[in-house]
Design a protein around this motif. Sequence first.
Motif, mmCIF file in Angstrom:
data_model
loop_
_atom_site.group_PDB
_atom_site.id
_atom_site.type_symbol
_atom_site.label_atom_id
_atom_site.label_comp_id
_atom_site.label_asym_id
_atom_site.label_seq_id
_atom_site.Cartn_x
_atom_site.Cartn_y
_atom_site.Cartn_z
ATOM 1 N N PHE A 274 11.512 9.072 -46.752
ATOM 2 C CA PHE A 274 12.672 8.543 -47.464
ATOM 3 C C PHE A 274 12.268 7.883 -48.778
ATOM 4 O O PHE A 274 12.935 8.057 -49.794
ATOM 5 C CB PHE A 274 13.429 7.557 -46.559
ATOM 6 C CG PHE A 274 14.002 8.219 -45.358
ATOM 7 C CD1 PHE A 274 15.172 8.966 -45.457
ATOM 8 C CD2 PHE A 274 13.357 8.167 -44.130
ATOM 9 C CE1 PHE A 274 15.696 9.619 -44.347
ATOM 10 C CE2 PHE A 274 13.857 8.821 -43.023
ATOM 11 C CZ PHE A 274 15.037 9.544 -43.133
ATOM 12 N N VAL A 275 11.134 7.136 -48.739
ATOM 13 C CA VAL A 275 10.650 6.513 -49.981
ATOM 14 C C VAL A 275 10.329 7.610 -50.995
ATOM 15 O O VAL A 275 10.759 7.555 -52.149
ATOM 16 C CB VAL A 275 9.408 5.643 -49.705
ATOM 17 C CG1 VAL A 275 8.826 5.141 -51.017
ATOM 18 C CG2 VAL A 275 9.769 4.475 -48.809
ATOM 19 N N ALA B 83 13.544 9.441 -52.177
ATOM 20 C CA ALA B 83 14.355 8.629 -53.086
ATOM 21 C C ALA B 83 13.701 8.538 -54.459
ATOM 22 O O ALA B 83 14.377 8.622 -55.497
ATOM 23 C CB ALA B 83 14.538 7.231 -52.499
ATOM 24 N N SER B 84 12.360 8.380 -54.478
ATOM 25 C CA SER B 84 11.683 8.262 -55.778
ATOM 26 C C SER B 84 11.806 9.576 -56.551
ATOM 27 O O SER B 84 12.013 9.572 -57.769
ATOM 28 C CB SER B 84 10.215 7.875 -55.588
ATOM 29 O OG SER B 84 9.501 8.982 -55.091
ATOM 30 N N PHE C 158 14.256 11.744 -56.289
ATOM 31 C CA PHE C 158 15.639 11.818 -56.743
ATOM 32 C C PHE C 158 15.838 10.970 -57.997
ATOM 33 O O PHE C 158 16.356 11.442 -59.021
ATOM 34 C CB PHE C 158 16.577 11.343 -55.628
ATOM 35 C CG PHE C 158 18.004 11.292 -56.020
ATOM 36 C CD1 PHE C 158 18.785 12.439 -56.034
ATOM 37 C CD2 PHE C 158 18.594 10.090 -56.397
ATOM 38 C CE1 PHE C 158 20.107 12.393 -56.420
ATOM 39 C CE2 PHE C 158 19.922 10.040 -56.784
ATOM 40 C CZ PHE C 158 20.680 11.192 -56.795
ATOM 41 N N LEU C 159 15.385 9.710 -57.940
ATOM 42 C CA LEU C 159 15.635 8.788 -59.051
ATOM 43 C C LEU C 159 14.896 9.215 -60.313
ATOM 44 O O LEU C 159 15.493 9.305 -61.399
ATOM 45 C CB LEU C 159 15.205 7.372 -58.664
ATOM 46 C CG LEU C 159 16.165 6.644 -57.719
ATOM 47 C CD1 LEU C 159 15.619 5.279 -57.365
ATOM 48 C CD2 LEU C 159 17.544 6.511 -58.391
ATOM 49 N N ALA D 99 15.499 16.660 -54.182
ATOM 50 C CA ALA D 99 15.394 15.935 -52.923
ATOM 51 C C ALA D 99 15.550 16.900 -51.750
ATOM 52 O O ALA D 99 14.821 16.812 -50.758
ATOM 53 C CB ALA D 99 16.442 14.833 -52.870
#
Lengths: 502, 502
Positions: free
Chosen positions: A152-153, A156-157, A159-160, B80
């Motif tokens: 997830f980390v 998310a990174s 994605f961002l 993602a």
Amino acid sequence: MAPRKEVFEGVEWRIRVAADGSLEALVPATGLARKAWLGIKGLISGFALKVTMFVKKAWDVETNDPRKVIHCIKVGLALAIVSLFYFMRPLYDGVGGNAMWTVMTVVVVFEPTVGATLYKCFNRVLGTFLAGFLALGVHWVASQSGERVEPFVVGASVFLLASAATFSRLIPSVKSRFDYGALIFILTFSFVAVSGYRVDKLFELAHHRISTIIIGSSLCILVIMLVCPIWSGQELHSLIVRNMDKLADSLDGCVTQYFNQSGEGTNSKEEATDNKLQGYKCVLSSKASEESMANFGRWEPSHGQFNFRHPWKQYLKIGASMRSCAYCMEALNSCIKSENQAAKLIKQHLGSGCLKVSSSSSNVIRELAETVKTMKKKSSTTELLAEEMKSAVQGLQNDLKTIPHLLNPSAIPGNKTLETACLEATTPTVTLMELVPVVTLASILIEISGRIEALVDAVEELAKLAEFGINDDKSKHSKMTDKTVSDAKQQTEGTMKALQRV
Amino acid sequence: MAPRKEVFEGVEWRIRVAADGSLEALVPATGLARKAWLGIKGLISGFALKVTMFVKKAWDVETNDPRKVIHCIKVGLALAIVSLFYFMRPLYDGVGGNAMWTVMTVVVVFEPTVGATLYKCFNRVLGTFLAGFLALGVHWVASQSGERVEPFVVGASVFLLASAATFSRLIPSVKSRFDYGALIFILTFSFVAVSGYRVDKLFELAHHRISTIIIGSSLCILVIMLVCPIWSGQELHSLIVRNMDKLADSLDGCVTQYFNQSGEGTNSKEEATDNKLQGYKCVLSSKASEESMANFGRWEPSHGQFNFRHPWKQYLKIGASMRSCAYCMEALNSCIKSENQAAKLIKQHLGSGCLKVSSSSSNVIRELAETVKTMKKKSSTTELLAEEMKSAVQGLQNDLKTIPHLLNPSAIPGNKTLETACLEATTPTVTLMELVPVVTLASILIEISGRIEALVDAVEELAKLAEFGINDDKSKHSKMTDKTVSDAKQQTEGTMKALQRV
């Protein structure tokens, strides 16, 4: 390939011979097989035509610009060299079996001009470095947060950062310099960060990726700069000079042709010069290429006459200035092709003035082209020619002022007071409608000369920014200018004589 | 980051107190430390300024076009999702640890519009397929020719095919459709052919590369088409309509403002409409974006009002036609800004004619914009408006013919015969120089209306090619047209009244 069937050519008639000897003609054999054959024949001939056209186009490319062929050979050469990383065991082991990245770098980074290649190399290396470090950091954070949270980390990174980097690509100032770098940033970051989940020796992976990219980029830079280099800056410089010459030629040509039109004996020659007259259209359509060349030019090191920080942006201003002249040329051209025929008398009256303005204007443009081309300032000459242009404009304006006595007041209904017999007897008469095209042409010419003054300013700004030298070869230079001026005079006089003969 | 030192702000004075109590002022401490501090401060404030500017620009991008932000989120989302190939063991094993290619495909292929993404996906898959098969063939030939010769066969094939593919990229017709495919062809061919020398399971490598690329491409296509899709074709369509409206507004606005200039009470309003008047410049500069949109549009499937083979090329012709009007607008604008002031009398005389031509011309353009926008043909209305424009042009030409009686013959030296007292008493007089700007303006307007006729033809061609429906909502349509016509009439009348008040 479909197998070629042997089929009888031409229309096929079947004739049935009956038992009693009489003949019976049947309809032509237009069965399925025949239709299929015709279809295949059509396909083949269409394909052959396309191939022929393609080869023709390819040949045109080659003959128009042999440097393009050299570029192709350079790409092949660079790739053949980079293949050595596979064929030589020590090299292959040196990059830990990641020689693929070197090949990929060469393919993707190799562009026709030095500037574009440098831009891509720099962006690729920078983007990879930044993304590599960031991804290692994210991987460390993720690995500390436990196996469950890790995906997830990382997700998310990805994605961002991918969203942020994509956003930066949409900002014009970033796009023009770092578009490719942002793409490579996203690529490397996603790749290294996500691989961290599966690959154990992540640092080694990042290290290999960076070193292979550096090797590939260096090879590209060596090949592009050593084998017949094509410099974006030099191309831009030549394009601007070429466009200036075209602009001058078509300005001169259009006006001369218009006032010479009556003598129609030179048709073949006119056709030959028709391309020349349309030269200003190149100026209209070269904005995009100017911008990309200026964009790549700033990555190029000092070469030829140009320093590292040559003011390429000023060339864009010169280009814009030339385009603003070309817009007016378009209006001028349409006015020349207009259906309203101008009176010969008015043409004679304004011809000399218009020709003076057009020839002096195009002399100014040619002089500017010479200045840019040689990168030597001859400010006195330019000033002189600009003054000449201004005085020609003044002369044309005076000519315009003395038109009214050529007008025929009797042509106006209800204006009887002006109908004096003496007038009709002494002055030849013209209606206003016959005047409009020439007056329009004259005022567009005056507008063009105003825009040429802006062009002069733009070129002088370039001379200041790029610190053009002074052309001290006075004898040669004054001779040249004198020649230009006298040429223009001769040309004008010749046309004037032709006009008087009309 | 450089550590921030705490340094005393302001100019520092050192004062030495001598033994006898007298004070001695020393020079300000402008030592190295201070200079360094100032330098760092300058750097920091410069950097802060740049960051602020950057954030402002980024904000502008966001507020101007929120869809760009959506695009960024889409890229993040696609990446993602593709990361799942690393996080989920069965997926990772399914592509034999080559999940990297999927990530790479998504990064490289994802473009803001559907058309551009489809173009890249199709090219990537096609290029990979072709190159993969060819590379396997070359590898087989090379492996049959013995270990010594193998590197040479592979190297030569890489050199030849890379050169040929690069050459094809330089041919315009190939470049516009298969540029990216040729790049991918070179990439895959070099990669697979050369890898064959070191990798044992070459067929598996090629197979994995192709399947990962297909997976990545499919994912991209799904995301781009399902999440707020932006269609190139739709964008081109809107751009053309928007540009037409801008052209009409600025044509109308420029001429109205020129003939209204004397009443200078509406300065603030004028400033507000200044942007509107410059609208034609958007038309001048939109060639490149039109071309790229039309290029990507042809890859798009049927969407909204558009079929798969919508004639996007015809939009380019309409765009070119609009640009040819805009060139004349540029000349018109320069004529309006010209220093030569036109006489009020002539402005009054030609004002109504010019306004009629400009308003009827812009009505035609607006009607064309409406036709393109709704994709419904209202040919009778267009014809009607075009006829109105032609008759307005005819009227203006008549107005031009009746000018001469406004001219002042007495202003011409040596034309004494015309100096009749009765003339000076009855008609107000104007010199020719005061006439030139208005006559030029009028004849450029006539030229523009001619070019609008070409635009009408181009739009009609589009209507034919794209099979526009007939707008049968007659009541609404005739009401709308009536409104447009009456609006234009009111506007013209208002301006005429203002002129008469002058």
